[in-house]
Structures are given as structure tokens and as C-alpha cells.
Design a protein around this motif. Structure first.
Motif, PDB file in Angstrom:
ATOM      1  N   ALA A  15       0.844  -1.197   0.000  1.00 50.46           N
ATOM      2  CA  ALA A  15       0.000   0.000   0.000  1.00 50.46           C
ATOM      3  C   ALA A  15       0.881   1.250   0.000  1.00 50.46           C
ATOM      4  O   ALA A  15       0.550   2.255  -0.623  1.00 50.46           O
ATOM      5  CB  ALA A  15      -0.921   0.015   1.215  1.00 50.46           C
ATOM      6  N   SER A  16       2.027   1.187   0.695  1.00 46.57           N
ATOM      7  CA  SER A  16       2.961   2.315   0.755  1.00 46.57           C
ATOM      8  C   SER A  16       4.328   1.794   1.182  1.00 46.57           C
ATOM      9  O   SER A  16       4.456   0.654   1.638  1.00 46.57           O
ATOM     10  CB  SER A  16       2.467   3.384   1.730  1.00 46.57           C
ATOM     11  OG  SER A  16       2.449   2.870   3.049  1.00 46.57           O
ATOM     12  N   PHE A  17       5.327   2.647   1.027  1.00 46.89           N
ATOM     13  CA  PHE A  17       6.676   2.275   1.464  1.00 46.89           C
ATOM     14  C   PHE A  17       7.450   3.520   1.847  1.00 46.89           C
ATOM     15  O   PHE A  17       7.095   4.635   1.467  1.00 46.89           O
ATOM     16  CB  PHE A  17       7.426   1.502   0.373  1.00 46.89           C
ATOM     17  CG  PHE A  17       7.925   2.358  -0.757  1.00 46.89           C
ATOM     18  CD1 PHE A  17       9.236   2.822  -0.771  1.00 46.89           C
ATOM     19  CD2 PHE A  17       7.095   2.708  -1.800  1.00 46.89           C
ATOM     20  CE1 PHE A  17       9.691   3.619  -1.810  1.00 46.89           C
ATOM     21  CE2 PHE A  17       7.542   3.500  -2.843  1.00 46.89           C
ATOM     22  CZ  PHE A  17       8.848   3.959  -2.847  1.00 46.89           C
ATOM     23  N   THR A  18       8.519   3.319   2.608  1.00 43.12           N
ATOM     24  CA  THR A  18       9.419   4.388   3.015  1.00 43.12           C
ATOM     25  C   THR A  18      10.849   3.896   2.880  1.00 43.12           C
ATOM     26  O   THR A  18      11.166   2.794   3.341  1.00 43.12           O
ATOM     27  CB  THR A  18       9.166   4.805   4.478  1.00 43.12           C
ATOM     28  OG1 THR A  18       7.790   5.180   4.620  1.00 43.12           O
ATOM     29  CG2 THR A  18      10.047   5.964   4.895  1.00 43.12           C
ATOM     30  N   VAL A  19      11.715   4.699   2.263  1.00 43.87           N
ATOM     31  CA  VAL A  19      13.141   4.388   2.207  1.00 43.87           C
ATOM     32  C   VAL A  19      13.725   4.663   3.586  1.00 43.87           C
ATOM     33  O   VAL A  19      13.508   5.731   4.158  1.00 43.87           O
ATOM     34  CB  VAL A  19      13.858   5.244   1.140  1.00 43.87           C
ATOM     35  CG1 VAL A  19      15.372   5.016   1.189  1.00 43.87           C
ATOM     36  CG2 VAL A  19      13.312   4.937  -0.248  1.00 43.87           C
ATOM     37  N   ARG A  20      14.458   3.689   4.127  1.00 49.26           N
ATOM     38  CA  ARG A  20      15.042   3.826   5.466  1.00 49.26           C
ATOM     39  C   ARG A  20      16.560   3.969   5.458  1.00 49.26           C
ATOM     40  O   ARG A  20      17.134   4.601   6.323  1.00 49.26           O
ATOM     41  CB  ARG A  20      14.664   2.628   6.341  1.00 49.26           C
ATOM     42  CG  ARG A  20      13.163   2.419   6.485  1.00 49.26           C
ATOM     43  CD  ARG A  20      12.439   3.594   7.071  1.00 49.26           C
ATOM     44  NE  ARG A  20      12.955   3.851   8.393  1.00 49.26           N
ATOM     45  CZ  ARG A  20      12.821   4.987   9.063  1.00 49.26           C
ATOM     46  NH1 ARG A  20      12.182   5.978   8.521  1.00 49.26           N
ATOM     47  NH2 ARG A  20      13.325   5.141  10.242  1.00 49.26           N
ATOM     48  N   ALA A  21      17.242   3.318   4.459  1.00 50.78           N
ATOM     49  CA  ALA A  21      18.707   3.350   4.458  1.00 50.78           C
ATOM     50  C   ALA A  21      19.242   2.986   3.084  1.00 50.78           C
ATOM     51  O   ALA A  21      18.545   2.384   2.264  1.00 50.78           O
ATOM     52  CB  ALA A  21      19.251   2.382   5.509  1.00 50.78           C
ATOM     53  N   ALA A  22      20.500   3.375   2.874  1.00 53.46           N
ATOM     54  CA  ALA A  22      21.238   3.002   1.664  1.00 53.46           C
ATOM     55  C   ALA A  22      22.620   2.552   2.103  1.00 53.46           C
ATOM     56  O   ALA A  22      23.333   3.313   2.772  1.00 53.46           O
ATOM     57  CB  ALA A  22      21.345   4.178   0.706  1.00 53.46           C
ATOM     58  N   GLU A  23      22.944   1.314   1.802  1.00 48.98           N
ATOM     59  CA  GLU A  23      24.235   0.731   2.188  1.00 48.98           C
ATOM     60  C   GLU A  23      24.532   0.937   3.673  1.00 48.98           C
ATOM     61  O   GLU A  23      25.631   1.294   4.062  1.00 48.98           O
ATOM     62  CB  GLU A  23      25.346   1.290   1.310  1.00 48.98           C
ATOM     63  CG  GLU A  23      25.161   0.920  -0.148  1.00 48.98           C
ATOM     64  CD  GLU A  23      26.258   1.447  -1.044  1.00 48.98           C
ATOM     65  OE1 GLU A  23      27.239   2.049  -0.551  1.00 48.98           O
ATOM     66  OE2 GLU A  23      26.134   1.251  -2.260  1.00 48.98           O
ATOM     67  N   GLY A  24      23.511   0.752   4.492  1.00 50.54           N
ATOM     68  CA  GLY A  24      23.671   0.836   5.938  1.00 50.54           C
ATOM     69  C   GLY A  24      23.600   2.239   6.523  1.00 50.54           C
ATOM     70  O   GLY A  24      23.656   2.398   7.740  1.00 50.54           O
ATOM     71  N   ARG A  25      23.470   3.265   5.690  1.00 55.59           N
ATOM     72  CA  ARG A  25      23.396   4.636   6.192  1.00 55.59           C
ATOM     73  C   ARG A  25      21.950   5.105   6.164  1.00 55.59           C
ATOM     74  O   ARG A  25      21.242   4.895   5.181  1.00 55.59           O
ATOM     75  CB  ARG A  25      24.248   5.558   5.332  1.00 55.59           C
ATOM     76  CG  ARG A  25      25.734   5.183   5.433  1.00 55.59           C
ATOM     77  CD  ARG A  25      26.609   6.184   4.794  1.00 55.59           C
ATOM     78  NE  ARG A  25      26.527   7.445   5.533  1.00 55.59           N
ATOM     79  CZ  ARG A  25      27.138   8.555   5.146  1.00 55.59           C
ATOM     80  NH1 ARG A  25      27.843   8.569   4.049  1.00 55.59           N
ATOM     81  NH2 ARG A  25      27.026   9.650   5.849  1.00 55.59           N
ATOM     82  N   ALA A  26      21.527   5.764   7.235  1.00 58.17           N
ATOM     83  CA  ALA A  26      20.146   6.230   7.359  1.00 58.17           C
ATOM     84  C   ALA A  26      19.773   7.167   6.214  1.00 58.17           C
ATOM     85  O   ALA A  26      20.594   7.966   5.758  1.00 58.17           O
ATOM     86  CB  ALA A  26      19.949   6.939   8.692  1.00 58.17           C
ATOM     87  N   ALA A  27      18.532   7.041   5.760  1.00 62.06           N
ATOM     88  CA  ALA A  27      18.035   7.880   4.673  1.00 62.06           C
ATOM     89  C   ALA A  27      16.732   8.558   5.084  1.00 62.06           C
ATOM     90  O   ALA A  27      16.022   8.083   5.977  1.00 62.06           O
ATOM     91  CB  ALA A  27      17.814   7.033   3.419  1.00 62.06           C
ATOM     92  N   HIS A  28      16.440   9.660   4.419  1.00 58.28           N
ATOM     93  CA  HIS A  28      15.207  10.414   4.622  1.00 58.28           C
ATOM     94  C   HIS A  28      14.410  10.349   3.331  1.00 58.28           C
ATOM     95  O   HIS A  28      14.945  10.606   2.251  1.00 58.28           O
ATOM     96  CB  HIS A  28      15.513  11.866   4.983  1.00 58.28           C
ATOM     97  CG  HIS A  28      16.400  12.003   6.173  1.00 58.28           C
ATOM     98  ND1 HIS A  28      15.909  12.013   7.451  1.00 58.28           N
ATOM     99  CD2 HIS A  28      17.740  12.076   6.286  1.00 58.28           C
ATOM    100  CE1 HIS A  28      16.913  12.115   8.302  1.00 58.28           C
ATOM    101  NE2 HIS A  28      18.036  12.152   7.616  1.00 58.28           N
ATOM    102  N   ASP A  29      13.132  10.017   3.421  1.00 57.61           N
ATOM    103  CA  ASP A  29      12.243   9.852   2.275  1.00 57.61           C
ATOM    104  C   ASP A  29      11.159  10.908   2.383  1.00 57.61           C
ATOM    105  O   ASP A  29      10.440  10.968   3.375  1.00 57.61           O
ATOM    106  CB  ASP A  29      11.650   8.438   2.331  1.00 57.61           C
ATOM    107  CG  ASP A  29      10.668   8.118   1.221  1.00 57.61           C
ATOM    108  OD1 ASP A  29      10.143   9.040   0.574  1.00 57.61           O
ATOM    109  OD2 ASP A  29      10.408   6.921   1.024  1.00 57.61           O
TER     110      ASP A  29
END
Length: 147
Positions: A76-90
Motif C-alpha cells: 500500500a505504501s513504502f518508506t526508504v530507510r537506508a542506503a548501504e547501511g546509512r540512514a536515509a530520509h524519504d
């Protein structure tokens, strides 16, 4: 519309060969892969290789294609949380009198003073920024162009 009662977290992978590809969530640890389905697939493809959280409904249906037998998760929805172990903001790029900000998926407006130049002309675009927002991002990308 798919209800958002279940969640799962993992790295998004696209497997198979065109035109028979599948989007799969690869959880950490021993949890089995999930085949992702639903109306969000076009936007999800832009998050390939990133760690995400999906919300929706885990079904009892088994995927017929690769990975055969994996359970199907209706997204229904998703959120990006990290890239290669580094925190991300979506969030969505917002420009106002103070500069740039991200409207996060929960509706919170967060200042992003080091918005990459490539994203400054994209107000309304859904993007991800990797690393602290008070610094230049280590990586970034566009998940969906402005509407």
C-alpha cells in the motif's frame, strides 16, 4: 485499495530477466524473501537496492515466478530507510522562503539546507537523501517526479 496492516523491512531487489521481472524484499537474517505486488510497483522500482519498509498486507498467496514459492506482499505504501547501511530520509521536496525542506512520509516538514542542486528544481518530487539533513547528502535519488 490495500490496507496497511502489515509491515516488512528489507532491501529491495529486482530479480529475473525482462519482461519477467519481480520486485522482492530481502529481509535481514533468516526471514524468507517476499514478492511485492500492487499499484506502487512503478515507484518502488526507483528504490531498487535500498533498504525500505513496506506497509500493506502479507497474503497467503505464493508467487509462481522467481522466487517461486515466496509469499506475496500487497504493498500500500513504502518508506526508504537506508542506503548501504546509512540512514536515509524519504520525502517530498518543498521550497519556501527559508530555502528547502522535505515533507516526510508522516507529514513532518524537516529543513534540508543542503538540498542537492539537481533536486532544487524539483519541488513536489518524492526523493531520498542519505545521511544527516544538516550536511550534504552522501547519496540521493528521485523516487517519483512532481505531479
Amino acid at each position: 485499495m490495500v490496507s496497511a496492516g502489515d509491515t516488512a523491512r528489507g532491501v529491495l531487489l529486482q530479480i529475473g530477466s525482462e519482461p519477467l521481472t519481480s520486485l522482492v524484499l530481502e529481509p535481514k537474517g533468516r526471514a524468507a524473501r517476499l514478492t511485492l505486488e500492487g499499484a506502487m510497483l512503478d515507484v518502488l522500482k526507483a528504490a531498487e537496492g535500498l533498504e525500505i519498509v513496506v506497509r500493506g498486507r502479507l497474503t497467503d498467496t505464493r508467487a509462481p515466478a522467481a522466487p517461486a514459492g515466496s509469499r506475496v506482499f500487497q504493498v500500500a505504501s513504502f518508506t526508504v530507510r537506508a542506503a548501504e547501511g546509512r540512514a536515509a530520509h524519504d520525502g517530498v521536496v518543498v521550497r519556501d522562503t527559508e530555502g528547502f525542506a522535505l515533507r516526510l512520509q508522516d507529514g513532518t516538514l524537516t529543513r534540508a539546507p543542503h538540498m542537492p542542486v539537481a533536486l532544487q528544481s524539483k519541488p513536489g518530487a518524492r526523493v531520498f537523501l542519505v545521511g544527516p539533513l544538516m550536511q550534504s547528502p552522501a547519496a540521493y535519488g528521485i523516487l517519483a517526479e512532481p505531479r
